[in-house]
Enzyme design. Structure first.
Site, short mmCIF file in Angstrom:
data_model
loop_
_atom_site.label_atom_id
_atom_site.label_comp_id
_atom_site.label_asym_id
_atom_site.label_seq_id
_atom_site.Cartn_x
_atom_site.Cartn_y
_atom_site.Cartn_z
N GLU A 1 0.82 -1.23 0.00
CA GLU A 1 0.00 0.00 0.00
C GLU A 1 0.86 1.28 0.00
O GLU A 1 0.52 2.25 -0.65
CB GLU A 1 -0.91 -0.02 1.23
CG GLU A 1 -1.95 1.10 1.23
CD GLU A 1 -2.96 0.95 2.36
OE1 GLU A 1 -3.59 -0.12 2.46
OE2 GLU A 1 -3.12 1.90 3.13
N ASP A 2 1.95 1.24 0.72
CA ASP A 2 2.68 2.49 0.97
C ASP A 2 4.09 2.55 0.39
O ASP A 2 4.79 3.54 0.58
CB ASP A 2 2.77 2.74 2.48
CG ASP A 2 1.41 3.05 3.09
OD1 ASP A 2 0.52 3.48 2.35
OD2 ASP A 2 1.25 2.85 4.31
N1 LIG Z 1 -2.99 7.49 14.16
C1 LIG Z 1 -1.94 7.72 13.34
N2 LIG Z 1 -1.99 7.26 12.06
C2 LIG Z 1 -0.93 7.51 11.26
C3 LIG Z 1 0.20 8.20 11.72
N3 LIG Z 1 1.10 8.25 10.72
C4 LIG Z 1 0.57 7.60 9.69
N4 LIG Z 1 -0.66 7.15 9.99
C5 LIG Z 1 -1.53 6.43 9.08
O1 LIG Z 1 -2.51 7.35 8.63
C6 LIG Z 1 -3.65 6.61 8.16
C7 LIG Z 1 -4.90 7.32 8.65
O2 LIG Z 1 -4.93 8.57 8.05
P1 LIG Z 1 -6.05 8.96 7.05
O3 LIG Z 1 -5.81 10.35 6.58
O4 LIG Z 1 -7.38 8.65 7.67
O5 LIG Z 1 -5.90 7.94 5.85
P2 LIG Z 1 -4.92 7.84 4.62
O6 LIG Z 1 -3.54 8.21 5.09
O7 LIG Z 1 -5.06 6.38 4.25
O8 LIG Z 1 -5.45 8.74 3.54
C8 LIG Z 1 -3.52 5.20 8.71
O9 LIG Z 1 -3.19 4.45 7.56
P3 LIG Z 1 -3.62 2.98 7.28
O10 LIG Z 1 -2.56 2.10 7.84
O11 LIG Z 1 -3.95 2.85 5.86
O12 LIG Z 1 -4.84 2.70 8.21
P4 LIG Z 1 -6.37 2.93 8.06
O13 LIG Z 1 -6.62 4.31 7.53
O14 LIG Z 1 -6.78 1.87 7.11
O15 LIG Z 1 -6.82 2.73 9.45
C9 LIG Z 1 -2.33 5.28 9.66
O16 LIG Z 1 -1.55 4.11 9.70
C10 LIG Z 1 0.23 8.68 13.08
O17 LIG Z 1 1.17 9.30 13.54
N5 LIG Z 1 -0.87 8.42 13.83
#
Ligand SMILES: Nc1nc2c(ncn2[C@@H]2O[C@H](COP(=O)(O)OP(=O)(O)O)[C@@H](OP(=O)(O)OP(=O)(O)O)[C@H]2O)c(=O)[nH]1
Length: 186
Positions: A70-71
């Site tokens: 994904e990233d």
């Molecule tokens: N809480 C938190 N999240 C962070 C941080 N840094 C990066 N993230 C990531 O940001 C995503 C949530 O941010 P959003 O703005 O809602 O989503 P997006 O990045 O996918 O556009 C999560 O991705 P994801 O793994 O795709 O998860 P999800 O959105 O599927 O839950 C999370 O892992 C941080 O410092 N704190």
């Protein structure tokens, strides 16, 4: 010399950890400290093992690798070649299609959560638990309080579709939701 089963598992996990560390090497979390991104997948695997009591090596490998496709530039083919088709399958199930608009990605997570395999549901539960705890710990740069609340509300919807998978992790998520006033006290 016969390969010791314990050594094999250790090797499989360290291989994944190293692979993820290399792939995520230039990424940081969104918190003000800019925590190295690798803390997240390692933390998700740690939650599964220490709190969820999960010992299934493929689930733990899936957790360590869950954000690589994904990233980063990682491909599913690479994951399969190195870690096998089952791990590839788990990673595929928890990988959002980043070519879709964000609202659609978020909607699909809610709709598709109940359709996931047990192993993928475990990874998703621990992923959400980690991210929600992270939000309690520090607010990502540029996020308003409303955005944090909105993330919690959306996460409750995703978790609804994952219930019946791991009671300990679900209870811990519910505690977080209750503390935010999102779930009623029982
Ligand atoms: N809480 C938190 N999240 C962070 C941080 N840094 C990066 N993230 C990531 O940001 C995503 C949530 O941010 P959003 O703005 O809602 O989503 P997006 O990045 O996918 O556009 C999560 O991705 P994801 O793994 O795709 O998860 P999800 O959105 O599927 O839950 C999370 O892992 C941080 O410092 N704190």
């Amino acid at each position: 010399m016969a390969v010791d089963a314990g050594n094999l598992v250790t090797e499989q996990l360290i291989e994944c950890m190293n692979f993820a560390a290399v792939k995520h090497k230039n990424q940081r979390r969104k918190d003000p400290d800019k925590t190295p991104y690798i803390n997240h997948p390692i933390g998700v695997a740690y939650i599964l093992m220490k709190e969820g009591g999960v010992t299934d090596v493929q689930v733990l490998q899936g957790a360590l690798l869950h954000d690589t496709v994904e990233d980063t530039e990682t491909t599913f083919e690479e994951i399969e070649e190195l870690f096998g088709s089952e791990v590839r399958g788990i990673v595929a199930e928890v990988t959002d299609d980043k070519t879709l608009p964000k609202m659609e990605r978020k909607r699909l997570q809610v709709v598709n959560a109940p359709k996931k395999s047990h192993k993928a549901k475990l990874v998703k539960l621990a992923d959400k638990l980690y991210n929600l705890r992270d939000l309690e710990r520090a607010t990502p740069e540029g996020w308003t309080a409303e955005r944090v609340t909105e993330y919690f509300r959306w996460a409750t919807q995703v978790i609804e579709g994952l219930r019946g998978t791991n009671q300990v992790l679900e209870n811990k998520l519910d505690e977080l939701f209750k503390a935010r006033g999102i779930l009623p006290e029982t």
